[in-house]
Design an enzyme around this catalytic site. Structure first.
Site, PDB file in Angstrom:
ATOM      1  N   PRO A 144     -35.062  37.434 -39.623  1.00 43.15           N
ATOM      2  CA  PRO A 144     -34.130  38.399 -39.019  1.00 43.15           C
ATOM      3  C   PRO A 144     -33.237  37.777 -37.958  1.00 43.15           C
ATOM      4  CG  PRO A 144     -36.322  38.713 -38.107  1.00 43.15           C
ATOM      5  CD  PRO A 144     -36.447  37.619 -39.123  1.00 43.15           C
ATOM      6  N   CYS A 145     -32.249  37.021 -38.414  1.00 42.61           N
ATOM      7  CA  CYS A 145     -31.362  36.374 -37.461  1.00 42.61           C
ATOM      8  C   CYS A 145     -30.493  37.396 -36.746  1.00 42.61           C
ATOM      9  CB  CYS A 145     -30.509  35.320 -38.162  1.00 42.61           C
ATOM     10  SG  CYS A 145     -29.662  35.919 -39.615  1.00 42.61           S
TER      11      CYS A 145
END
Lengths: 178, 178
Positions: A144-145
């Site tokens: 989950p950048c």
DNA sequence: CGCGGCATGGATCTCGACGACGACGCCTGC
DNA sequence: GCAGGCGTCGTCGTCGAGATCCATGCCGCG
């Protein structure tokens, strides 16, 4: 600490998945394990990444594996932790894999600054490098950048477009500036 | 002296042609002009050469242009000069193109040593380099690299296999050792 | 003769060095 | 605050040097 480099896949299969924020690209290997997740408007960059990691190997079109349809569906329906257990395989440098692994330690609903992320992987001064590695993340959402934001709370950038980063953070109930 | 570097072709078409010494590969461009001629058992090398000269461009399968069928047919039927006027286009370094152009000045039925060929292009000491360039000739038969033999009259080597070199020289009535 | 060794020169491959580039963060000066 | 400048560090692209490879030819030696 960081996962081992993934082996060269025997086959790569590209499939397409509808989501509330537009069509997504799903790349899986011969075991059905996720190798890439990106949005259709950035297909060029995604293909460049695959080439970099796995060579000139052609990519066949196919169907999204049922388990993935199910899990992404749950995530978008509000089960925010649905992706946590999903297996993924990535290539990339040691540093990149460290960053991508650290991303998965940020729970939905929370955010981290690039600086905090750099500290978490033990390179407190490699702040911009962390930004670069974030941008080179082949597996959006699952790593989950989008949960990494500026130290002042601003959204800074996102490979899939800032509007998607905003949508995702709102969807997860996270706090961020403006 | 040496022909200009050929432009990148818009299209490459690969076709196959039966000859008395085995199936041959014929590569033509969008104008029907010859870009490569090789034997089917060396298809890998031929493709590597095409990639080197023209990049990753895919090669479509097709039919041998009628004019080429005719001209090669005449050559194998005994009209040894049938290929002399045939247009060809090649890429490659300046040196290579000089060598390949010089090859076409050797008439059927005659041979030249690597040394003599080196002298003919003005680099009398580049003997082994001439050998290398000969081996990298994409257009066998039309640029008659089989007419170059050792200074002692031996056949030395041939990219299509020594038996083909021997066959061609016999066919052309040339003299060589053993 | 036959064999080994060596000069020779262009093409290709590999490596290492170097420079440029960011999805940042902090400090300074208004 | 806010605009601008700079430190910082991993990647990637590029470039150039050096080593290697050969479809040779020649000389010297037994």
């Amino acid at each position: 600490m960081s996962p081992p480099e993934a082996s060269r896949p025997a086959r790569l299969i590209l499939s397409r998945l509808d989501t509330p924020i537009g069509e997504a690209l799903v790349v899986t290997d011969e075991d059905g394990v996720l190798r890439a997740f990106d949005f259709a408007d950035y297909e060029d960059r995604m293909r460049r990444l695959m080439r970099r990691h796995y060579g000139e190997q052609p990519i066949a079109e196919g169907e999204v594996p049922a388990e993935l349809v199910h899990v992404f569906g749950r995530y978008f329906a509000g089960d925010l932790d649905a992706l946590d257990a999903l297996e993924m395989r990535t290539n990339g440098t040691l540093f990149q894999r460290r960053v991508w692994a650290a991303l998965r330690t940020i729970p939905a609903g929370q955010t981290l600054s690039y600086k905090q992320l750099a500290e978490r992987i033990g390179s407190p001064k490699a702040v911009r490098a962390v930004g670069l590695a974030n941008g080179a993340n082949p597996v959006a959402l699952v790593a989950p950048c989008h949960r990494v934001i500026g130290a002042n709370g601003g959204l800074t950038g996102y490979g899939g477009g800032l509007h998607r980063k905003r949508w995702l953070l709102v969807h997860e109930g996270a706090h961020f500036a403006s």
